[in-house]
Structure formats: C-alpha cells, structure tokens
Enzyme design. Structure first.
Site, PDB file in Angstrom:
ATOM      1  N   ILE A   1       0.825  -1.232   0.000  1.00  0.00           N
ATOM      2  CA  ILE A   1       0.000   0.000   0.000  1.00  0.00           C
ATOM      3  C   ILE A   1       0.852   1.273   0.000  1.00  0.00           C
ATOM      4  O   ILE A   1       0.389   2.324  -0.438  1.00  0.00           O
ATOM      5  CB  ILE A   1      -0.967  -0.007   1.213  1.00  0.00           C
ATOM      6  CG1 ILE A   1      -2.039   1.081   1.063  1.00  0.00           C
ATOM      7  CG2 ILE A   1      -0.207   0.145   2.537  1.00  0.00           C
ATOM      8  CD1 ILE A   1      -3.152   1.012   2.076  1.00  0.00           C
TER       9      ILE A   1
ATOM     10  N   GLN B   1       3.989   3.543  -4.951  1.00  0.00           N
ATOM     11  CA  GLN B   1       3.347   4.578  -5.782  1.00  0.00           C
ATOM     12  C   GLN B   1       1.879   4.226  -6.068  1.00  0.00           C
ATOM     13  O   GLN B   1       0.957   4.981  -5.754  1.00  0.00           O
ATOM     14  CB  GLN B   1       4.097   4.721  -7.111  1.00  0.00           C
ATOM     15  CG  GLN B   1       3.360   5.600  -8.107  1.00  0.00           C
ATOM     16  CD  GLN B   1       3.919   5.563  -9.515  1.00  0.00           C
ATOM     17  OE1 GLN B   1       4.262   6.597 -10.047  1.00  0.00           O
ATOM     18  NE2 GLN B   1       4.000   4.394 -10.128  1.00  0.00           N
TER      19      GLN B   1
ATOM     20  N   ALA C   1       2.302  -5.653  -4.199  1.00  0.00           N
ATOM     21  CA  ALA C   1       3.647  -5.813  -3.627  1.00  0.00           C
ATOM     22  C   ALA C   1       4.519  -6.637  -4.561  1.00  0.00           C
ATOM     23  O   ALA C   1       4.049  -7.571  -5.209  1.00  0.00           O
ATOM     24  CB  ALA C   1       3.556  -6.498  -2.268  1.00  0.00           C
TER      25      ALA C   1
ATOM     26  N   SER D   1       2.341  -7.305 -15.682  1.00  0.00           N
ATOM     27  CA  SER D   1       3.161  -6.219 -16.225  1.00  0.00           C
ATOM     28  C   SER D   1       3.456  -6.392 -17.707  1.00  0.00           C
ATOM     29  O   SER D   1       3.655  -7.506 -18.194  1.00  0.00           O
ATOM     30  CB  SER D   1       4.478  -6.203 -15.452  1.00  0.00           C
ATOM     31  OG  SER D   1       5.457  -5.479 -16.165  1.00  0.00           O
TER      32      SER D   1
ATOM     33  N   GLU E   1       6.185  -5.855 -18.891  1.00  0.00           N
ATOM     34  CA  GLU E   1       7.533  -6.434 -18.969  1.00  0.00           C
ATOM     35  C   GLU E   1       7.452  -7.922 -19.337  1.00  0.00           C
ATOM     36  O   GLU E   1       8.420  -8.502 -19.833  1.00  0.00           O
ATOM     37  CB  GLU E   1       8.239  -6.224 -17.622  1.00  0.00           C
ATOM     38  CG  GLU E   1       9.685  -6.673 -17.540  1.00  0.00           C
ATOM     39  CD  GLU E   1      10.699  -5.834 -18.335  1.00  0.00           C
ATOM     40  OE1 GLU E   1      10.423  -4.668 -18.649  1.00  0.00           O
ATOM     41  OE2 GLU E   1      11.781  -6.380 -18.646  1.00  0.00           O
TER      42      GLU E   1
ATOM     43  N   TYR F   1      12.751 -10.234 -13.499  1.00  0.00           N
ATOM     44  CA  TYR F   1      11.472  -9.654 -13.076  1.00  0.00           C
ATOM     45  C   TYR F   1      10.346 -10.086 -14.019  1.00  0.00           C
ATOM     46  O   TYR F   1       9.277 -10.514 -13.578  1.00  0.00           O
ATOM     47  CB  TYR F   1      11.601  -8.118 -13.058  1.00  0.00           C
ATOM     48  CG  TYR F   1      10.289  -7.395 -12.895  1.00  0.00           C
ATOM     49  CD1 TYR F   1       9.719  -7.212 -11.646  1.00  0.00           C
ATOM     50  CD2 TYR F   1       9.612  -6.894 -14.008  1.00  0.00           C
ATOM     51  CE1 TYR F   1       8.501  -6.545 -11.503  1.00  0.00           C
ATOM     52  CE2 TYR F   1       8.412  -6.226 -13.881  1.00  0.00           C
ATOM     53  CZ  TYR F   1       7.858  -6.063 -12.630  1.00  0.00           C
ATOM     54  OH  TYR F   1       6.654  -5.411 -12.495  1.00  0.00           O
TER      55      TYR F   1
ATOM     56  N   HIS G   1       3.683   3.078 -15.504  1.00  0.00           N
ATOM     57  CA  HIS G   1       2.861   4.167 -14.973  1.00  0.00           C
ATOM     58  C   HIS G   1       3.669   4.938 -13.936  1.00  0.00           C
ATOM     59  O   HIS G   1       4.347   4.377 -13.104  1.00  0.00           O
ATOM     60  CB  HIS G   1       1.523   3.676 -14.423  1.00  0.00           C
ATOM     61  CG  HIS G   1       1.588   2.383 -13.693  1.00  0.00           C
ATOM     62  ND1 HIS G   1       1.819   1.175 -14.312  1.00  0.00           N
ATOM     63  CD2 HIS G   1       1.464   2.101 -12.374  1.00  0.00           C
ATOM     64  CE1 HIS G   1       1.828   0.208 -13.417  1.00  0.00           C
ATOM     65  NE2 HIS G   1       1.631   0.749 -12.226  1.00  0.00           N
TER      66      HIS G   1
HETATM   67  O1  G4F Z   1      11.834   3.338 -15.635  1.00  0.00           O
HETATM   68  P1  G4F Z   1      12.390   1.990 -15.882  1.00  0.00           P
HETATM   69  O2  G4F Z   1      13.358   1.468 -14.876  1.00  0.00           O
HETATM   70  O3  G4F Z   1      11.117   1.040 -16.048  1.00  0.00           O
HETATM   71  P2  G4F Z   1      10.963  -0.437 -16.689  1.00  0.00           P
HETATM   72  O4  G4F Z   1      12.228  -1.188 -16.655  1.00  0.00           O
HETATM   73  O5  G4F Z   1      10.299  -0.282 -18.022  1.00  0.00           O
HETATM   74  O6  G4F Z   1       9.969  -1.126 -15.652  1.00  0.00           O
HETATM   75  C1  G4F Z   1       8.809  -0.473 -15.148  1.00  0.00           C
HETATM   76  O7  G4F Z   1       7.711  -0.747 -15.984  1.00  0.00           O
HETATM   77  C2  G4F Z   1       7.275  -2.108 -15.995  1.00  0.00           C
HETATM   78  C3  G4F Z   1       6.085  -2.194 -16.937  1.00  0.00           C
HETATM   79  O8  G4F Z   1       6.542  -2.515 -18.229  1.00  0.00           O
HETATM   80  C4  G4F Z   1       6.924  -2.549 -14.590  1.00  0.00           C
HETATM   81  F1  G4F Z   1       6.494  -3.831 -14.592  1.00  0.00           F
HETATM   82  C5  G4F Z   1       8.159  -2.414 -13.706  1.00  0.00           C
HETATM   83  O9  G4F Z   1       7.834  -2.787 -12.375  1.00  0.00           O
HETATM   84  C6  G4F Z   1       8.589  -0.957 -13.727  1.00  0.00           C
HETATM   85  O10 G4F Z   1       7.564  -0.206 -13.143  1.00  0.00           O
HETATM   86  O11 G4F Z   1      13.106   1.931 -17.310  1.00  0.00           O
HETATM   87  C7  G4F Z   1      12.447   2.359 -18.470  1.00  0.00           C
HETATM   88  C8  G4F Z   1      13.440   2.383 -19.622  1.00  0.00           C
HETATM   89  C9  G4F Z   1      14.249   1.093 -19.774  1.00  0.00           C
HETATM   90  O12 G4F Z   1      14.354   0.764 -21.132  1.00  0.00           O
HETATM   91  C10 G4F Z   1      15.623   1.434 -19.235  1.00  0.00           C
HETATM   92  O13 G4F Z   1      16.689   0.684 -19.801  1.00  0.00           O
HETATM   93  O14 G4F Z   1      14.411   3.407 -19.364  1.00  0.00           O
HETATM   94  C11 G4F Z   1      15.698   2.892 -19.641  1.00  0.00           C
HETATM   95  N1  G4F Z   1      16.691   3.671 -18.886  1.00  0.00           N
HETATM   96  C12 G4F Z   1      17.668   4.421 -19.452  1.00  0.00           C
HETATM   97  N2  G4F Z   1      18.424   4.977 -18.488  1.00  0.00           N
HETATM   98  C13 G4F Z   1      16.799   3.745 -17.549  1.00  0.00           C
HETATM   99  C14 G4F Z   1      17.895   4.562 -17.303  1.00  0.00           C
HETATM  100  N3  G4F Z   1      16.072   3.186 -16.545  1.00  0.00           N
HETATM  101  C15 G4F Z   1      16.438   3.467 -15.266  1.00  0.00           C
HETATM  102  N4  G4F Z   1      15.707   2.934 -14.240  1.00  0.00           N
HETATM  103  N5  G4F Z   1      17.520   4.261 -14.977  1.00  0.00           N
HETATM  104  C16 G4F Z   1      18.291   4.843 -15.962  1.00  0.00           C
HETATM  105  O15 G4F Z   1      19.250   5.545 -15.682  1.00  0.00           O
END
Ligand code: G4F
Length: 331
Positions: A12, A15, A86, A130, A132, A156, A186
């Site tokens: 809970i 985000q 969670a 997800s 993913e 994941y 989101h």
């Molecule tokens: O914001 P991200 O870490 O989200 P990601 O990996 O898409 O996962 C999120 O969305 C999923 C739904 O598809 C959820 F299930 C999951 O729990 C989470 O909420 O990364 C988004 C994109 C990726 O392609 C990553 O490689 O941004 C790219 N990225 C580039 N630079 C980065 C960075 N991501 C992160 N976290 N940090 C960076 O510096």
C-alpha cells in the site's frame, strides 16, 4: 455479502498502492494495507500522508513470503477485494537479485493465492501483471495486447509471467475471481527516483536550480508507453467491478523513447539537454526490452476506462512537483 466494501492492498505504501488507497477511500471503502518492516521507519508511509489518519490503524506488517502473515492480514481486514501490488518491481535490480525477485514477485503471488483460497475463496483478487512480461514480442501492427506471446527478457519479467499464469490457473481450477491487469509503465511525482521518468525530472530540476551538474542514464533508445499511475489505479478497480474476471492490458497506446523524455523535460525547463546528459554502461541491462506500446481496446470497450493524463501533462505535473519541493526546502 460483506456490507461495507473492504479492500486489502499489498504494498500500500508504494506509488500505485497509495493512489489506489486514496481512490478506494473516496469510493467509500474501508482500506487496509500491508507494509514490510524497514530499518528506516521515517518516510515509510510518506506517500500515504494525505490519508494517514484514516488508515493508520489498518496498516498491517506482512510479507508475501510469509504465509501466516498474509492469513493474519486477511483475517484482520476481512476484505471483499484484494489488490496484489507488492513485489520487487525494479527490472534492473532483478538482474542483481534474481532469486529474491523470483520469490517475492513470483512465489509471493502463489502464497497470496493459497492464503485467499484457505481463508475465503470468494474474495476477488487483482494481480499486478506487467507489460515487462511481453519482452521483445510485438504484434505486426507494433502493439502488444492480451494475445501477444509472453517472451520475458528479465528475471522480473519471468517472475511476473509465473504470477500471471498461476493466477489464471487458480481462476480455472478453483473458480476463483482473479483478474490480471497487464499494466504498461505508470508514473507520477510519487514514482521512485531510480525509475527513469522521475530520475530524469528530479535531476533536470536540480540542474536547473544549480544543485547538480550532470545526469547519467543508460539506454536512451528504448521506448515505453508511459501513463499516469492515478489513471491506472482506476483501471484496476474497474476490472474488479466486472461480473467475470479476466486479463486486461492497460496502456495509453502512445510510446516515446527515453531520449524524447529527456528532450521534453529539459526543453520545458529551457535547458539544452546535450550539455548535461550522458549515457553509461552501468545503467544498461544485460538484456533490454526495447519497445513497448499497448493496445488497451479490450479494457476500454468492456469498462469504459480512458486515461485523463497525456505523456506531456504527466511530466508537467512531475516537473511542478520537484520545483515546488525544492522551493519549499529553501524557505
Ligand atoms: O523506468 P524503468 O526502470 O522502467 P521499466 O524497466 O520499463 O519497468 C517499469 O515498468 C514495468 C512495466 O513494463 C513494470 F512492470 C516495472 O515494475 C517498472 O515499473 O526503465 C524504463 C526504460 C528502460 O528501457 C531502461 O533501460 O528506461 C531505460 N533507462 C535508461 N536509463 C533507464 C535509465 N532506466 C532506469 N531505471 N535508470 C536509468 O538511468
């Protein structure tokens, strides 16, 4: 039939958990939630500040890996709806802790299903599945939808596929009401700042205010279908109001690259991103999910759901949040 609607939300204080709690309280629900013990208790409930007085006695220490604690949470809340939010939800970190991720994000769901089956199998359950899970599967028209093959590319994603399948198995085997929301990314001002949207926005604001000099990211070419968490928690609830349970993609249908995200945020703050942003291998993933764009027609047609935020209005809200945050600190 339970008279007052009671909901239990695992995670809970995350985000989406915090937005969902606010949404359900506004709908007249009594809301309960599980939280995990954390060595730093400060800020643990920060996202719940606006509703803290209403739920402080309904926060229950429980963990998806601890079945008796889940049974205790079910007994205390006696819910008609359970929302399983969670998880170990960070994709990059799932490569560092694959076994823990498989346990928390995969087996944890099975533990919750068993706890519900033992306590009261008539409870409706929402599972946070997800996008993913799709990995690099894309339909010929460029979208992912409920029928797109699942081909995960991260620990994941693999754990989420297990949870998705075991939920369908419990639905079919035991006639339990379990819906999978296949949610695309989101975001919001409450997003953890180690996810890319809030990392970029927070850092760009700090650079603008002279508090930071550089922003180092990973892959700038990946594209994501980013929506607002507030819109997506409404979709979760709408799914559980349907007569029959099912599986639903929730997405905006519009995708942008990480580079476009950077350009928009720095542009809004009147800065030239090329002066500040670089890319480093340490933020790359061993295997990357390159492109996500969801077709949520099934959800829209069956529930009437439609997102209120766009990519731009969502980022504007996040930029305003961080500008206000730092101006309050300076006062
Ligand atoms: O914001 P991200 O870490 O989200 P990601 O990996 O898409 O996962 C999120 O969305 C999923 C739904 O598809 C959820 F299930 C999951 O729990 C989470 O909420 O990364 C988004 C994109 C990726 O392609 C990553 O490689 O941004 C790219 N990225 C580039 N630079 C980065 C960075 N991501 C992160 N976290 N940090 C960076 O510096």
């Amino acid at each position: 039939m339970k008279e007052v609607k009671r909901a239990l939300i695992t995670g809970i204080n995350g985000q989406s958990g915090s937005y969902l709690a606010e949404f359900l309280i506004n709908k007249g629900y009594e809301v309960f939630g599980t939280i995990k013990r954390n060595s730093v208790s400060e800020n643990q409930t920060a996202r719940l500040d606006s509703i803290y007085d209403k739920i402080k006695d309904n926060l229950i220490y429980a963990d998806l890996l601890d079945v008796p604690s889940l049974l205790h949470a079910l007994k205390k809340s006696n819910p008609s709806e359970v929302y399983n939010l969670a998880a170990q939800s960070h994709v990059r970190i799932s490569f560092d802790q694959p076994v823990y991720t498989a346990q928390a994000t995969g087996i944890g769901t099975l533990n919750l299903l068993e706890a519900i089956r033992i306590y009261d199998p008539s409870i409706k359950m929402y599972q946070a599945s997800s996008s993913e899970m799709f990995g690099n599967s894309i339909d010929a028209d460029g979208y992912q939808r409920e029928t797109t093959p699942l081909n995960p590319v991260s620990p994941y994603g693999c754990a989420k596929v297990f949870s998705y399948n075991i939920c369908r198995n419990y639905r079919n085997s035991y006639g339990m009401y379990i819906s999978n929301g296949i949610l695309f990314n989101h975001e919001s001002p409450r997003r953890g700042t180690n996810f890319v949207t809030n990392k970029v926005v927070k850092s760009a604001v700090r650079i603008k205010l002279g508090m930071e000099k550089k922003l180092v990211l990973g892959n700038l070419n990946a594209t994501r279908d980013w929506g607002h968490a507030k819109d997506y928690v409404e979709a979760m609830w709408m799914m559980l109001q349907k007569e029959e349970s099912g599986d639903y993609v929730c997405s905006t249908g519009v995708s942008h690259s990480v580079l476009e995200l950077v350009q928009y945020v720095f542009g809004k703050l009147e800065m030239d991103w090329t002066q500040y942003v670089s890319s480093d291998d340490k933020f790359m993933r061993p295997e990357e999910l390159e492109d996500l764009k969801g077709d949520s027609s099934k959800l829209r047609n069956e529930t009437g759901w439609t997102p209120k935020y766009t990519f731009e209005t969502m980022l504007d809200e996040m930029i305003s949040h961080w500008l206000e945050y730092y101006s309050d600190i300076k006062k």
